[in-house]
Design a protein around this motif. Structure first.
Motif, PDB file in Angstrom:
ATOM      1  N   LYS A  32       0.822  -1.217   0.000  1.00  0.00           N
ATOM      2  CA  LYS A  32       0.000   0.000   0.000  1.00  0.00           C
ATOM      3  C   LYS A  32       0.851   1.259   0.000  1.00  0.00           C
ATOM      4  O   LYS A  32       0.415   2.315  -0.438  1.00  0.00           O
ATOM      5  N   SER A  33       2.066   1.152   0.516  1.00  0.00           N
ATOM      6  CA  SER A  33       2.950   2.309   0.581  1.00  0.00           C
ATOM      7  C   SER A  33       4.283   1.958  -0.062  1.00  0.00           C
ATOM      8  O   SER A  33       4.921   0.972   0.311  1.00  0.00           O
ATOM      9  N   LYS A  34       4.693   2.764  -1.055  1.00  0.00           N
ATOM     10  CA  LYS A  34       5.958   2.541  -1.775  1.00  0.00           C
ATOM     11  C   LYS A  34       6.786   3.824  -1.701  1.00  0.00           C
ATOM     12  O   LYS A  34       6.290   4.904  -2.018  1.00  0.00           O
ATOM     13  N   VAL A  35       8.042   3.668  -1.304  1.00  0.00           N
ATOM     14  CA  VAL A  35       8.861   4.841  -0.993  1.00  0.00           C
ATOM     15  C   VAL A  35      10.251   4.712  -1.604  1.00  0.00           C
ATOM     16  O   VAL A  35      10.846   3.627  -1.611  1.00  0.00           O
ATOM     17  N   ILE A  36      10.757   5.832  -2.096  1.00  0.00           N
ATOM     18  CA  ILE A  36      12.171   5.938  -2.512  1.00  0.00           C
ATOM     19  C   ILE A  36      12.830   6.979  -1.622  1.00  0.00           C
ATOM     20  O   ILE A  36      12.298   8.074  -1.434  1.00  0.00           O
ATOM     21  N   ILE A  37      13.975   6.634  -1.071  1.00  0.00           N
ATOM     22  CA  ILE A  37      14.783   7.601  -0.310  1.00  0.00           C
ATOM     23  C   ILE A  37      16.046   7.846  -1.118  1.00  0.00           C
ATOM     24  O   ILE A  37      16.909   6.977  -1.224  1.00  0.00           O
ATOM     25  N   LEU A  38      16.136   9.016  -1.705  1.00  0.00           N
ATOM     26  CA  LEU A  38      17.256   9.338  -2.584  1.00  0.00           C
ATOM     27  C   LEU A  38      18.226  10.265  -1.876  1.00  0.00           C
ATOM     28  O   LEU A  38      17.829  11.303  -1.338  1.00  0.00           O
ATOM     29  N   LEU A  39      19.501   9.898  -1.877  1.00  0.00           N
ATOM     30  CA  LEU A  39      20.541  10.697  -1.227  1.00  0.00           C
ATOM     31  C   LEU A  39      21.592  11.079  -2.259  1.00  0.00           C
ATOM     32  O   LEU A  39      22.138  10.215  -2.945  1.00  0.00           O
ATOM     33  N   THR A  40      21.868  12.379  -2.363  1.00  0.00           N
ATOM     34  CA  THR A  40      22.867  12.864  -3.305  1.00  0.00           C
ATOM     35  C   THR A  40      23.554  14.107  -2.749  1.00  0.00           C
ATOM     36  O   THR A  40      23.044  14.741  -1.818  1.00  0.00           O
ATOM     37  N   ASP A  41      24.714  14.417  -3.317  1.00  0.00           N
ATOM     38  CA  ASP A  41      25.445  15.605  -2.856  1.00  0.00           C
ATOM     39  C   ASP A  41      25.715  16.581  -3.986  1.00  0.00           C
ATOM     40  O   ASP A  41      26.553  17.481  -3.861  1.00  0.00           O
TER      41      ASP A  41
END
Length: 327
Positions: A186-195
């Protein structure tokens, strides 16, 4: 009562041949005499020791049985259970461009990101979590899995230089989307980390964000790096020389990506700030639990061990006092 090591209870069967052996041995040890009439001995007074003769053996059998019960680990349990756990699917997209070696976070941005992400994973045991890495190209380091031990082990292989250098934020999002788009969660998440800022790739960050939105995927973006300048290690021969480089994070684009997908943008300028960011995301994406469960187990072997000790002690006292002179 339940037993944690119930297989040990089979050892109780060994007590049967031991008891049989004792009875046969006792019969063989008794002297016999044939007489015509035994009535004369019918009223011969018996010593109280005759009634205690087999008590030591009985105590030994009880002690052995109790020791076996101790090995089986008896536990009291009071539980009623009807729990429903609904995990969510999360893809971590981490920038592995060479700029992640900058040491404004300690020991550097990449290692700090790996450490905090690992803590985040450990805190979400019910979720499917995967890992995407990107620089100028993007690839899946680990697909969605609930085997977090495998995922954390793959973290050891994360380093800069795995692919061509650059920052393809759009490609990183798109790769993560391909892993989440068919998910039934039911819940889909992307955690994107960049500099950095997007400077290569076939898909623009905002286009990738629209694709994520179409699949109901929420994107949380994290810009990692201090404000101003950051020390960057340049290898020169056998030594390393540090050069201050400007920190350039496209916060506007990262904010737009998060806004498009109903996520949030965070800025992490230090190790502690980065940890706070993941803690905040953890609060926003809490696993939904519908739990109707009460479970309590308590080890109860101590009482069995104490009873076994008392039986052995009583047997020793009887054999070395009252029954000492009886063969």
């Amino acid at each position: 009562m339940v037993f944690a090591n119930i297989e040990y209870l089979f050892l109780l069967l060994l007590l049967i041949p031991y008891i049989v052996w004792y009875i046969l041995k006792w019969k063989k040890s008794q002297a016999t005499l044939q007489i015509s009439d035994a009535r004369v001995y019918a009223h011969t007074p018996k010593s109280y020791k005759n009634y205690l003769l087999h008590v030591p053996f009985g105590l030994r059998i009880i002690a052995l049985a109790l020791i076996i019960l101790v090995l089986a680990r008896p536990q009291t349990t009071d539980n009623w259970q009807n729990s429903e756990i609904e995990g969510i699917d999360i893809m971590l997209a981490i920038d592995v461009s060479t700029s992640m070696l900058a040491e404004d976070l300690k020991p550097n941005r990449l290692e700090a990101a790996k450490e905090v992400a690992a803590e985040f994973i450990n805190g979400r045991p019910n979720d499917n979590i995967g890992l995407t890495l990107f620089a100028a190209e993007s690839f899946t380091q680990c697909p969605l899995t609930v085997d977090h031990a495998v995922l954390l082990n793959l973290f050891q292989g994360i380093k800069c230089g795995l692919v061509t250098d650059g920052t393809a934020i759009g490609m990183g999002i798109a790769n993560a989307v391909t892993r989440l788009k068919d998910s039934k969660a039911k819940s889909k998440v992307i955690i994107l980390l960049t500099d950095g800022t997007n400077n290569t790739g076939d898909i623009s960050p905002l286009t990738a964000a629209e694709i994520a939105k179409s699949f109901g995927i929420r994107v949380y973006t994290i810009g990692v790096g201090t404000n101003g300048m950051a020390p960057y290690p340049y290898p020169i021969g056998n030594s390393v020389q540090y050069v201050n480089i400007p920190v350039e994070i496209d916060e506007k684009t990262l904010t737009q990506i998060a806004g498009t997908t109903d996520g949030n943008y965070f800025r992490a300028t230090s190790n502690s700030k980065l940890k706070e960011v993941y803690e905040e995301i953890d609060k926003l994406e809490k696993t939904k639990l519908s739990v109707k469960e009460y479970s309590k187990r308590q080890e109860e072997y101590r009482w069995f061990a104490l009873a076994a000790f008392l039986c052995i002690l009583l047997e020793v006292l009887l054999r070395n006092s009252i029954l000492k002179k009886i063969p």
